[in-house]
Design a protein around this motif. Structure first.
Motif, PDB file in Angstrom:
ATOM      1  N   PHE A 157      -4.240  -7.660   3.696  1.00  0.00           N
ATOM      2  CA  PHE A 157      -3.608  -7.912   5.038  1.00  0.00           C
ATOM      3  C   PHE A 157      -4.687  -7.834   6.047  1.00  0.00           C
ATOM      4  O   PHE A 157      -5.378  -6.962   6.472  1.00  0.00           O
ATOM      5  N   PHE A 158      -4.793  -9.163   6.649  1.00  0.00           N
ATOM      6  CA  PHE A 158      -5.829  -9.398   7.398  1.00  0.00           C
ATOM      7  C   PHE A 158      -5.450 -10.034   8.882  1.00  0.00           C
ATOM      8  O   PHE A 158      -5.052 -11.300   8.764  1.00  0.00           O
ATOM      9  N   GLU A 159      -5.514  -9.374   9.791  1.00  0.00           N
ATOM     10  CA  GLU A 159      -5.222 -10.100  11.198  1.00  0.00           C
ATOM     11  C   GLU A 159      -6.154 -10.872  11.711  1.00  0.00           C
ATOM     12  O   GLU A 159      -6.096 -12.177  12.167  1.00  0.00           O
ATOM     13  N   ASN A 160      -7.527 -10.812  11.494  1.00  0.00           N
ATOM     14  CA  ASN A 160      -8.456 -11.612  11.858  1.00  0.00           C
ATOM     15  C   ASN A 160      -9.824 -11.754  10.600  1.00  0.00           C
ATOM     16  O   ASN A 160      -9.527 -11.133   9.621  1.00  0.00           O
ATOM     17  N   GLU A 161     -10.716 -12.598  10.797  1.00  0.00           N
ATOM     18  CA  GLU A 161     -11.781 -12.568   9.770  1.00  0.00           C
ATOM     19  C   GLU A 161     -12.564 -11.331   9.900  1.00  0.00           C
ATOM     20  O   GLU A 161     -12.825 -10.619  11.011  1.00  0.00           O
ATOM     21  N   LYS A 187       1.873 -12.285  11.199  1.00  0.00           N
ATOM     22  CA  LYS A 187       2.198 -11.075  12.033  1.00  0.00           C
ATOM     23  C   LYS A 187       3.445 -10.124  11.647  1.00  0.00           C
ATOM     24  O   LYS A 187       3.229  -8.879  11.636  1.00  0.00           O
ATOM     25  N   ASP A 188       4.407 -10.970  11.135  1.00  0.00           N
ATOM     26  CA  ASP A 188       5.613 -10.170  10.861  1.00  0.00           C
ATOM     27  C   ASP A 188       5.359  -9.447   9.358  1.00  0.00           C
ATOM     28  O   ASP A 188       5.796  -8.239   9.106  1.00  0.00           O
ATOM     29  N   VAL A 189       4.509 -10.089   8.471  1.00  0.00           N
ATOM     30  CA  VAL A 189       3.888  -9.185   7.273  1.00  0.00           C
ATOM     31  C   VAL A 189       3.147  -8.085   7.573  1.00  0.00           C
ATOM     32  O   VAL A 189       3.508  -6.968   6.910  1.00  0.00           O
ATOM     33  N   LEU A 190       2.337  -8.232   8.422  1.00  0.00           N
ATOM     34  CA  LEU A 190       1.542  -7.149   8.921  1.00  0.00           C
ATOM     35  C   LEU A 190       2.282  -6.028   9.565  1.00  0.00           C
ATOM     36  O   LEU A 190       1.857  -4.920   9.175  1.00  0.00           O
ATOM     37  N   ALA A 191       2.997  -6.247  10.381  1.00  0.00           N
ATOM     38  CA  ALA A 191       4.160  -5.521  11.020  1.00  0.00           C
ATOM     39  C   ALA A 191       4.871  -4.493  10.137  1.00  0.00           C
ATOM     40  O   ALA A 191       5.151  -3.693   9.988  1.00  0.00           O
ATOM     41  N   GLN A 193       4.023  -3.933   7.138  1.00  0.00           N
ATOM     42  CA  GLN A 193       3.350  -3.117   6.327  1.00  0.00           C
ATOM     43  C   GLN A 193       2.414  -2.114   7.184  1.00  0.00           C
ATOM     44  O   GLN A 193       2.106  -1.088   6.699  1.00  0.00           O
ATOM     45  N   GLY A 194       2.521  -2.293   8.567  1.00  0.00           N
ATOM     46  CA  GLY A 194       1.877  -1.352   9.226  1.00  0.00           C
ATOM     47  C   GLY A 194       0.371  -1.179   9.612  1.00  0.00           C
ATOM     48  O   GLY A 194      -0.097  -0.162   9.858  1.00  0.00           O
ATOM     49  N   VAL A 195      -0.189  -2.446   9.013  1.00  0.00           N
ATOM     50  CA  VAL A 195      -1.905  -2.506   8.961  1.00  0.00           C
ATOM     51  C   VAL A 195      -2.233  -3.613   9.582  1.00  0.00           C
ATOM     52  O   VAL A 195      -1.519  -4.701  10.014  1.00  0.00           O
ATOM     53  N   THR A 196      -3.661  -3.796   9.854  1.00  0.00           N
ATOM     54  CA  THR A 196      -4.012  -5.033  10.709  1.00  0.00           C
ATOM     55  C   THR A 196      -5.273  -5.457   9.570  1.00  0.00           C
ATOM     56  O   THR A 196      -5.575  -6.626   9.740  1.00  0.00           O
ATOM     57  N   ASP A 197      -5.925  -4.538   8.940  1.00  0.00           N
ATOM     58  CA  ASP A 197      -7.009  -5.102   8.124  1.00  0.00           C
ATOM     59  C   ASP A 197      -7.196  -4.036   6.887  1.00  0.00           C
ATOM     60  O   ASP A 197      -7.799  -2.977   6.964  1.00  0.00           O
ATOM     61  N   ALA A 198      -6.392  -4.240   5.883  1.00  0.00           N
ATOM     62  CA  ALA A 198      -6.323  -3.353   4.708  1.00  0.00           C
ATOM     63  C   ALA A 198      -6.236  -4.096   3.369  1.00  0.00           C
ATOM     64  O   ALA A 198      -5.660  -5.316   3.380  1.00  0.00           O
ATOM     65  N   VAL A 199      -6.622  -3.380   2.362  1.00  0.00           N
ATOM     66  CA  VAL A 199      -6.197  -3.969   0.946  1.00  0.00           C
ATOM     67  C   VAL A 199      -5.374  -2.668   0.294  1.00  0.00           C
ATOM     68  O   VAL A 199      -6.008  -1.597   0.306  1.00  0.00           O
ATOM     69  N   ILE A 200      -4.321  -3.192  -0.113  1.00  0.00           N
ATOM     70  CA  ILE A 200      -3.389  -2.374  -0.750  1.00  0.00           C
ATOM     71  C   ILE A 200      -3.045  -2.693  -2.272  1.00  0.00           C
ATOM     72  O   ILE A 200      -2.943  -3.698  -2.530  1.00  0.00           O
ATOM     73  N   LEU A 201      -3.268  -1.662  -3.126  1.00  0.00           N
ATOM     74  CA  LEU A 201      -2.821  -1.888  -4.577  1.00  0.00           C
ATOM     75  C   LEU A 201      -1.500  -1.450  -4.811  1.00  0.00           C
ATOM     76  O   LEU A 201      -1.137  -0.191  -4.043  1.00  0.00           O
ATOM     77  N   PHE A 202      -0.530  -2.141  -5.194  1.00  0.00           N
ATOM     78  CA  PHE A 202       0.804  -2.046  -5.200  1.00  0.00           C
ATOM     79  C   PHE A 202       1.056  -1.669  -6.919  1.00  0.00           C
ATOM     80  O   PHE A 202       0.966  -2.605  -7.670  1.00  0.00           O
ATOM     81  N   ARG A 203       1.990  -0.790  -7.231  1.00  0.00           N
ATOM     82  CA  ARG A 203       2.197  -0.575  -8.501  1.00  0.00           C
ATOM     83  C   ARG A 203       3.762  -1.208  -8.794  1.00  0.00           C
ATOM     84  O   ARG A 203       4.374  -1.286  -7.725  1.00  0.00           O
ATOM     85  N   PRO A 204       3.945  -1.791  -9.935  1.00  0.00           N
ATOM     86  CA  PRO A 204       5.244  -2.503 -10.232  1.00  0.00           C
ATOM     87  C   PRO A 204       6.415  -1.349 -10.307  1.00  0.00           C
ATOM     88  O   PRO A 204       6.197  -0.197 -10.448  1.00  0.00           O
ATOM     89  N   ALA A 205       7.590  -2.021  -9.556  1.00  0.00           N
ATOM     90  CA  ALA A 205       8.685  -0.962  -9.458  1.00  0.00           C
ATOM     91  C   ALA A 205       9.052  -0.218 -10.819  1.00  0.00           C
ATOM     92  O   ALA A 205       9.425   1.112 -10.576  1.00  0.00           O
TER      93      ALA A 205
END
Length: 492
Positions: A157-161, A187-191, A193-205
């Motif tokens: 999730f990256f708002e800027n470079e 913006k709606d995707v970042l909002a 998730q509540g982040v602006t510059d992050a890498v997140i690992l998601f586990r399957p449901a």
């Protein structure tokens, strides 16, 4: 009536699982024309009588069902090389079955070198289409991406470079065949998730549980190597699902719990046992790795631990420590027994399991017989240079070698050299001997037994003699260093 209805439903479900309706069958008349319309296709060239093809077909069909719905889609094709596709197979240099090749817009692109089970095929082919990281343009895209993946995924999730963004894309390109990556700057995707510059690992449901978070956010330096370490540590969680296509990614010390792992037919039952494994794994996080594996997919591995496969049994447990020694839980599986087993493993209180034939009562033949239980005595501690053959009783090449090997041992009687053989199918092979085919031969000098050298020379008696004469620690009594036989000494 109820039983008949249930049986009917099961039959329909089984037929659906075995269906090949998503696999496109082509032949000489339409192969070129139809394939030219497809961006990316994986083609299986097969023969109906081929056993390997029969085993691959259901996995291929499952992968096709997944890939036809991928964005962008990947088409799986099959061609019968014995009937309608003879000319096509000849034109594409098919010499064995099954042969798998990747085509792009009708043109051959590359040989397929990926796994041969459904999930592995799907993952490998998804990496062949589109960018290394999929762009998510809306919250709906994010939710769809997370819902469609069967393994952990990584999203940036990256708002800027940023340096983190650069590291993310560098790693995504490197790991595109192993891990599914996605990213978003909307913006709606970042909002959401509540982040602006992050890498997140998601586990399957289907793997979510109360023992570990369903997602993990990276917090290290903005370097692709550090990000890679984060993924390696967290990708499979406390107890990952270990299958044939990813088994090498689970490192020792490792505790594996084998049972009927099946998230398609029985997710509730699968998680019933996995949750008990997770409860134990949580206590030993960072000390031991854990995994669950489908017992029917690892019957050979279970055999290597002396465990008989039984579909209805409670889970079976096997482990390897950091030095690759093997251990088996002898008690019936429970949270308590597994906890005690892992504690004893860490405290070196367990007796290693050794797969071995009985130690021979005598060694009357020139070729010394090694088994796992006497390997230290007849090879490591024999104080001789040693040539070791690892063989299989059913191997034709091994049978062909046997007379020459026996003659070699007879000729070297009285020399400071041992000629040894070991049935590698009935005995554990020491870890410093890499045996992947038969026969495999190694030369172990008397003072360097921990560093044996693979023998790749000729297999006639003279070939062996020349090699041994040259490599022997001490010059042979009957041959000089060039392998020339020394003249017999005459008595005066």
């Amino acid at each position: 009536m109820l039983c008949l209805q249930v049986l009917s439903i099961l039959l329909i479900a089984t037929a659906a699982l075995a269906s090949e309706e998503d696999v496109l069958e082509l032949g000489d008349n339409d192969f070129d024309s139809r394939l030219s319309e497809i961006d990316t296709a994986l083609v299986m060239f097969y023969a109906p009588w081929c056993g390997h093809c029969k085993r691959l077909k259901p996995e291929y069909a499952k992968a096709a069902e997944d890939l036809v719905r991928n964005d962008p889609p990947v088409t799986l094709v099959k061609v019968d090389c014995t009937e309608a596709g003879k000319e096509t197979c000849n034109k594409n240099s098919v010499s064995g079955y099954p042969t798998l090749k990747i085509f792009r817009n009708g043109e051959f692109s590359q040989e397929y070198k990926g796994p041969r089970e459904a999930n592995g095929i799907a993952k490998y082919m998804k990496a062949q289409v589109g960018p290394a990281s999929k762009e998510l343009k809306s919250v709906a895209d994010l939710e769809k991406f997370l819902a469609s993946e069967k393994e952990s995924v990584v999203i940036g999730f990256f708002e800027n470079e940023s340096d983190l963004k650069a590291a993310f894309f560098k790693l995504a390109d490197k790991l595109r065949e192993k891990v599914q990556f996605a990213h978003s700057s909307y913006k709606d995707v970042l909002a959401k998730q509540g982040v602006t510059d992050a890498v997140i690992l998601f586990r399957p449901a289907h793997l979510k549980n109360k023992f570990e978070p369903s997602s993990v956010t990276y917090s290290g330096p903005a370097e692709s190597s550090d990000l890679n370490d984060f993924l390696t540590k967290n990708f499979y969680g406390l107890a990952g699902v270990r299958k044939s296509d990813n088994q090498r990614e689970f490192k020792s010390p490792l505790v594996v719990v084998y049972y009927a792992v099946d998230y398609v037919k029985n997710p509730k039952g699968t998680n019933y046992w996995r949750n008990r494994v997770l409860k134990v794994a949580e206590q030993f996080a960072g000390k031991v790795n854990f995994a669950v594996s489908p017992n029917d997919e690892f019957t050979h591995e279970l055999n290597e631990f002396g465990i008989e496969f039984a579909q209805s049994d409670k889970p079976k447990v096997a482990a390897r420590d950091a030095s690759e020694k093997k251990y088996v839980l002898k008690e019936e599986f429970s949270v308590e027994s597994l906890t005690n087993f892992v504690n004893d493993l860490l405290n070196e209180k367990l007796e290693p399991y050794i797969k071995s034939e009985p130690i021979p009562e005598n060694q009357d033949e020139p070729v010394v017989v090694a088994v796992a239980k006497n390997f230290e005595d007849v090879v490591v501690n024999n104080d001789k240079d040693t040539l070791i053959e690892f063989y299989a009783p059913w191997c034709g090449h091994c049978k062909k070698l046997a007379p020459a090997y026996d003659e070699l041992a007879e000729k070297l009687k009285g020399e400071d050299v041992a000629i040894v053989k070991m049935d590698a199918t009935a005995n554990d092979v020491p870890p410093n001997y890499d045996v992947r085919g038969f026969p495999t031969l190694y030369w172990a000098p008397k003072d360097k037994k921990n560093n044996p050298v693979r023998y790749d020379g000729g297999r006639e008696v003279d070939d062996f003699l020349k090699y041994i004469a040259k490599e022997a620690t001490n010059e042979l009594k009957g041959w000089d260093r060039s392998g020339k036989e020394k003249p017999a000494k005459t008595e005066l």
